[in-house]
Design an enzyme around this catalytic site. Structure first.
Site, mmCIF file in Angstrom:
data_model
loop_
_atom_site.group_PDB
_atom_site.id
_atom_site.type_symbol
_atom_site.label_atom_id
_atom_site.label_comp_id
_atom_site.label_asym_id
_atom_site.label_seq_id
_atom_site.Cartn_x
_atom_site.Cartn_y
_atom_site.Cartn_z
ATOM 1 N N TRP A 101 0.821 -1.324 -0.061
ATOM 2 C CA TRP A 101 0.094 0.038 0.162
ATOM 3 C C TRP A 101 0.959 1.352 -0.063
ATOM 4 O O TRP A 101 0.355 2.368 -0.488
ATOM 5 C CB TRP A 101 -0.898 0.076 1.144
ATOM 6 C CG TRP A 101 -1.884 -1.208 1.255
ATOM 7 C CD1 TRP A 101 -2.126 -2.227 2.018
ATOM 8 C CD2 TRP A 101 -2.773 -1.540 0.164
ATOM 9 N NE1 TRP A 101 -3.045 -3.072 1.871
ATOM 10 C CE2 TRP A 101 -3.590 -2.779 0.602
ATOM 11 C CE3 TRP A 101 -3.009 -1.157 -1.317
ATOM 12 C CZ2 TRP A 101 -4.335 -3.544 -0.393
ATOM 13 C CZ3 TRP A 101 -3.994 -1.775 -1.866
ATOM 14 C CH2 TRP A 101 -4.469 -2.798 -1.732
ATOM 15 N N ASP A 168 -2.220 6.313 6.372
ATOM 16 C CA ASP A 168 -3.108 5.425 5.926
ATOM 17 C C ASP A 168 -3.136 4.535 7.154
ATOM 18 O O ASP A 168 -2.539 3.702 7.403
ATOM 19 C CB ASP A 168 -2.443 4.816 4.619
ATOM 20 C CG ASP A 168 -3.507 3.665 4.322
ATOM 21 O OD1 ASP A 168 -4.581 3.413 4.704
ATOM 22 O OD2 ASP A 168 -2.954 2.816 3.265
ATOM 23 N N LYS A 192 -12.921 -1.812 6.742
ATOM 24 C CA LYS A 192 -12.222 -2.862 7.576
ATOM 25 C C LYS A 192 -12.640 -2.686 8.888
ATOM 26 O O LYS A 192 -12.748 -3.666 9.488
ATOM 27 C CB LYS A 192 -10.714 -2.663 7.276
ATOM 28 C CG LYS A 192 -10.362 -3.246 5.882
ATOM 29 C CD LYS A 192 -9.096 -2.651 5.367
ATOM 30 C CE LYS A 192 -8.618 -3.366 4.059
ATOM 31 N NZ LYS A 192 -7.909 -2.453 3.280
HETATM 32 C C1 LIG Z 1 -7.266 -2.134 2.051
HETATM 33 C C2 LIG Z 1 -6.031 -1.146 2.121
HETATM 34 C C3 LIG Z 1 -5.953 -0.369 0.990
HETATM 35 C C4 LIG Z 1 -6.928 -0.181 -0.089
HETATM 36 O O1 LIG Z 1 -8.244 0.320 0.218
HETATM 37 P P1 LIG Z 1 -9.343 0.758 -0.876
HETATM 38 O O2 LIG Z 1 -10.086 1.196 -0.172
HETATM 39 O O3 LIG Z 1 -9.620 -0.566 -1.566
HETATM 40 O O4 LIG Z 1 -8.463 1.695 -1.875
HETATM 41 C C5 LIG Z 1 -5.075 0.707 1.294
HETATM 42 N N1 LIG Z 1 -4.242 0.585 2.605
HETATM 43 C C6 LIG Z 1 -4.475 -0.140 3.377
HETATM 44 C C7 LIG Z 1 -3.351 -0.084 4.564
HETATM 45 C C8 LIG Z 1 -5.488 -1.172 3.302
HETATM 46 O O5 LIG Z 1 -5.517 -2.035 4.471
#
Ligand SMILES: *Cc1c(COP(=O)(O)O)cnc(C)c1O
Length: 359
Positions: A101, A168, A192
């Site tokens: 990511w 993030d 999540k």
């Molecule tokens: C799942 C995830 C993403 C991607 O997320 P999307 O909403 O599908 O773009 C990015 N960063 C992390 C840490 C993730 O767990």
């Protein structure tokens, strides 16, 4: 009703009481005679949901008026480019590379013509740990991913820097209290730990909203546009925001983020203890000092061929989503807020039984 035990990485388990609440008022929202999905985002009724969700986020994290809360779309992926578009000012864009990511975020900055300064990386060790990081104090922003969903690594504390820290937090949003004093921007998709997919929550320090120095940034991709419109610039994902709001309410009812953190730590400890006590039958991917409380990635170290057997057998016993991410393989148990200690006990019992049979 029989519900599976859901260890999916995302979208992932939501609290049953949240789903039931939504079900109860799905066709008739609070006796109004329509669904919350069926009314204008400009109506008073929806505004209460929308601003109520923001207020609960403020309460949970204890954040004041120096931050704006935005509800955007496009997932974490759109933030990979919105962040440099809005925050880069021709100086340093610093990144710590801890996996897929952050790599994607670095690539998006490059596409925008920026030369990202990657100050730390754990790539040579398959991202099994959180590296030592020394961010400059004069960067335009300093970027990290607080929990690396695929590898099962997590920052135990946030790096210290005077540059605005950008995080993030997609996979450990609302899982623990955070000290916001160094945070410039914290973001994540809801899917999540906070609700369904479709809403991206961005918590941004107000001075950073004003930055956009590049006149070529489209209106829709400016934080300022959404901040000024209180995230009602265009039609937001109303049903997602409603479910986000219910999930935030559930978190408050659980006693808030310190309580949730204690539960999460107890849950992950049960699995790591089982792995560490397995005499090498199981092996965690993450180094001990970097282990995540949200995603436990591990291998059946004695014989990788047992991994699909493990996943299939767990599934036949009602446990879903244990197959590791395609980048890493192995097994991954995602134990977000809505996964209970009881659920984790069942997994741990299964792990012990599996070891007895195949060890
Ligand atoms: C799942 C995830 C993403 C991607 O997320 P999307 O909403 O599908 O773009 C990015 N960063 C992390 C840490 C993730 O767990």
């Amino acid at each position: 009703m029989s519900r599976k035990i859901n260890f999916s990485a995302g979208p992932s388990a939501l609290p049953l009481s949240v789903l039931q609440h939504a079900q109860n008022e799905l066709t008739d929202y609070q006796g109004k005679g329509f669904s919350i999905m069926e009314i204008s985002h400009r109506s008073k009724i929806f505004e209460e949901v929308h601003f109520g969700a923001m207020d609960k986020i403020r309460t949970l994290y204890g954040i004041g008026n120096e931050y704006e809360i935005l509800f955007l779309q496009g997932g974490a992926h759109l933030q990979f480019s919105m962040i440099p578009m809005n925050l880069y000012q021709g100086g340093k864009a610093q990144y710590a590379n801890t996996g897929v990511w952050t790599n994607k975020a670095i690539k998006e900055a490059q596409i925008l013509g920026i030369k990202p300064d990657v100050v730390a990386s754990s790539e040579s060790d398959k991202f099994a740990y959180i590296p030592q990081i020394n961010f400059s104090d004069d960067a335009d922003y300093a970027y990290i991913c607080s929990n690396n969903t695929i590898y099962g690594t997590q920052y135990k504390s946030l790096p210290k820097t005077k540059s605005p820290l950008v995080i993030d937090a997609s996979s450990d949003f609302f899982s623990r209290p955070l000290d916001f004093s160094g945070i410039g921007l914290l973001y994540g998709g809801a899917q999540k730990n906070a609700g369904p997919s479709g809403v991206t929550v961005v918590i941004i320090r107000k001075d950073l909203i004003e930055r956009v120095s590049n006149p070529n940034v489209p209106m829709f991709l400016r934080y300022k546009t959404h901040a000024e419109a209180k995230s009602l610039y265009n039609t937001p994902p109303t049903f997602g925001i409603y479910l986000l709001s219910l999930t935030m309410k559930w978190l408050l009812d659980q006693g808030g983020l310190s309580k949730i953190q204690a539960k999460n730590a107890a849950k992950s400890a049960m699995i790591y203890e089982t792995i560490d006590g397995s005499n090498g039958f199981y092996k965690a991917h993450a180094r001990t000092d970097s282990r995540s409380d949200m995603n436990v990635s591990f291998n059946v170290a004695v014989n990788a061929e047992l991994e699909p057997v493990f996943v299939a057998q767990a599934e036949s016993e009602g446990m879903l989503g244990l197959k590791g991410h395609r980048h890493l393989g192995g097994i991954r148990a995602s134990i977000y807020n809505a996964v209970s200690e009881q659920d984790v006990k069942i997994l741990v019992e299964f792990m012990k039984e599996f070891m007895k049979k195949h060890g």
